[in-house]
Scaffold this motif. Structure first.
Motif, mmCIF file in Angstrom:
data_model
loop_
_atom_site.group_PDB
_atom_site.id
_atom_site.type_symbol
_atom_site.label_atom_id
_atom_site.label_comp_id
_atom_site.label_asym_id
_atom_site.label_seq_id
_atom_site.Cartn_x
_atom_site.Cartn_y
_atom_site.Cartn_z
ATOM 1 N N GLY A 91 -64.103 -9.949 47.498
ATOM 2 C CA GLY A 91 -63.664 -9.711 48.856
ATOM 3 C C GLY A 91 -62.442 -10.517 49.224
ATOM 4 O O GLY A 91 -61.813 -11.158 48.381
ATOM 5 N N CYS A 133 -66.868 -10.650 52.595
ATOM 6 C CA CYS A 133 -67.487 -11.053 51.330
ATOM 7 C C CYS A 133 -68.578 -10.067 50.937
ATOM 8 O O CYS A 133 -69.570 -9.913 51.652
ATOM 9 N N GLU A 134 -68.373 -9.417 49.800
ATOM 10 C CA GLU A 134 -69.376 -8.507 49.246
ATOM 11 C C GLU A 134 -70.089 -9.191 48.087
ATOM 12 O O GLU A 134 -69.466 -9.925 47.307
ATOM 13 N N SER A 192 -73.931 -13.113 51.228
ATOM 14 C CA SER A 192 -72.666 -12.830 51.916
ATOM 15 C C SER A 192 -72.570 -13.573 53.240
ATOM 16 O O SER A 192 -71.525 -14.149 53.574
#
Length: 405
Positions: free
Chosen positions: A57, A44-45, A26
């Protein structure tokens, strides 16, 4: 009155732990996008599991993703999707995963990143006379104490250092039996609120086949005991210290093949090992406009400078924000009875030294740079600051704080 004598424990996990693999991917995406556009918005996952990495994300990075400019490619600039996948694979390769169940070259990759919500953007962006607002509501904490030179809780500091040493020796091939996934735990005995000795030490480390019994098992255990002796201060490990090395026995299947990993599941490892409060928000995968990250960094920065200036032995700072609002809703300073000055005066002084709006924090600390990948393993705090990296660890407010009091 705060207890003076007690046992306290913190844990850490290595760069090869499945959750930390996710954090590092991430943050690699954050760095990639900020390197293209310093004003990028990234949330961002990452999910990691057996031979699979999934991203999801919201983003805004015109150099890589713009729905108006790149209509024919669903918003993605030519080559952007390949760059993102390459960044993820590079992280896994650097960590060292080349196993049947998780290999940097062969894992399946899926990218579900998409554009940032316009309704979030309208509240966060600068516009006309409106200052940039916080990216979300929430509370953030920073902490410092005089237990170590790094002004961090000793239990967490040594937990991190043990695993860093294992990773360094694995990469340099000083030992050939370690694999990337590992965990540590350190319990220290405190007297007068200062650490005196280790009462219990735990390491579970992934290993190549055969190192769970017999002479090879003994070699692994002896090696880890040597790391304990090297990392902890002289006298901390003695004949009374309970030592547990791979207490479940065999640990060959590890990393994302052994357990799924998610971004943001190791927030206590990332911060203060349980020695201080945590607001609940994770750091990795978020650009610095997100106060979950930037306000936690500036809170640590202020708390560390207070302790470094000799104004307290321990300091906790809380900030709070509302989404779309620039100024913090509250600032709280607690020195846990160790302070040499009035905390109310500090609460008035600190906003004069650092503008605590999201933009003010980013400007003061220089956060709009691709500096986040190194934070995603072995803690965001207690690290050595350089010209660019870990700027919230600087102690450049000390002189001003001393002059004020």
């Amino acid at each position: 009155m705060a207890r003076q004598d007690y046992l306290f424990t913190s844990e850490s996990v290595s760069e090869g732990h499945p959750d930390k693999v996710a954090d590092q991917i991430s943050d690699a995406i954050v760095d990639l996008m900020i390197s293209k556009d310093p004003e990028s918005r990234v949330a961002c996952e990452t999910l990691t599991t057996t031979n699979r990495v999934v991203l999801a994300g919201e983003i805004r990075c015109r150099a890589m993703y713009d729905q108006e400019t790149h209509k024919t490619t669903h918003g993605w600039a030519p080559g952007a999707l390949e760059e993102i996948e390459d960044a993820a694979r590079s992280v896994v390769r650097r960590i060292g995963y080349e196993q049947d169940g998780f290999h940097w070259q062969t894992f399946d990759f899926a990218n579900y990143l998409h554009g940032q919500s316009a309704h979030i953007a309208q509240g966060v962006d600068e516009a006309g006379n409106k200052d940039e607002g916080a990216g979300d509501q929430g509370i953030m904490f920073g902490y410092a104490c005089d237990e170590t030179e790094e002004l961090m809780p000793a239990t967490l500091h040594y937990s991190h250092r043990i695993l860093q040493r294992l990773a360094e020796d694995r990469r340099s091939k000083i030992v050939d039996f370690l694999e990337p996934d590992s965990k540590s735990q350190v319990t220290l005995e405190y007297a007068g609120r200062q650490p005196q000795r280790a009462t219990a030490l735990v390491v579970s480390t992934q290993h190549v086949p055969g190192y769970d019994e017999g002479e090879k098992g003994k070699a692994l255990a002896d090696y880890v005991r040597g790391v304990f002796a090297d990392v902890l201060p002289d006298g901390f490990v003695d004949e009374r210290t309970a030592i547990h090395i791979n207490p479940t026995g065999k640990f060959e299947i590890g990393g994302p093949d052994g357990d799924a990993g998610l971004t943001g599941r190791k927030i206590i490892v990332d911060t203060y090992g349980g020695a201080a409060p945590h607001g609940g928000g994770a750091f990795s995968g978020k650009d610095p406009t997100k106060v979950d990250r930037s306000a936690a960094y500036v809170s640590r920065y202020m708390a560390k400078n207070i302790v470094a200036a000799g104004l307290a032995q321990r300091c906790t700072i809380q900030l709070s924000y509302a989404i779309g609002v620039a100024e913090p809703l509250s600032l709280y300073v607690d020195m846990e009875g160790t302070g040499e000055v009035d905390p109310i005066k500090l609460e008035g002084l600190l906003p004069q030294l650092v503008r605590l709006t999201p933009k003010g924090i980013r400007t003061h600390l220089g956060l709009n740079k691709p500096i986040y990948a190194p934070t995603a393993a072995y803690g965001h705090f207690g690290r050595t600051p350089t010209d660019d990296l870990f700027p919230w660890e600087r102690t450049d407010l000390v002189d001003e704080l001393k002059r004020a009091f």
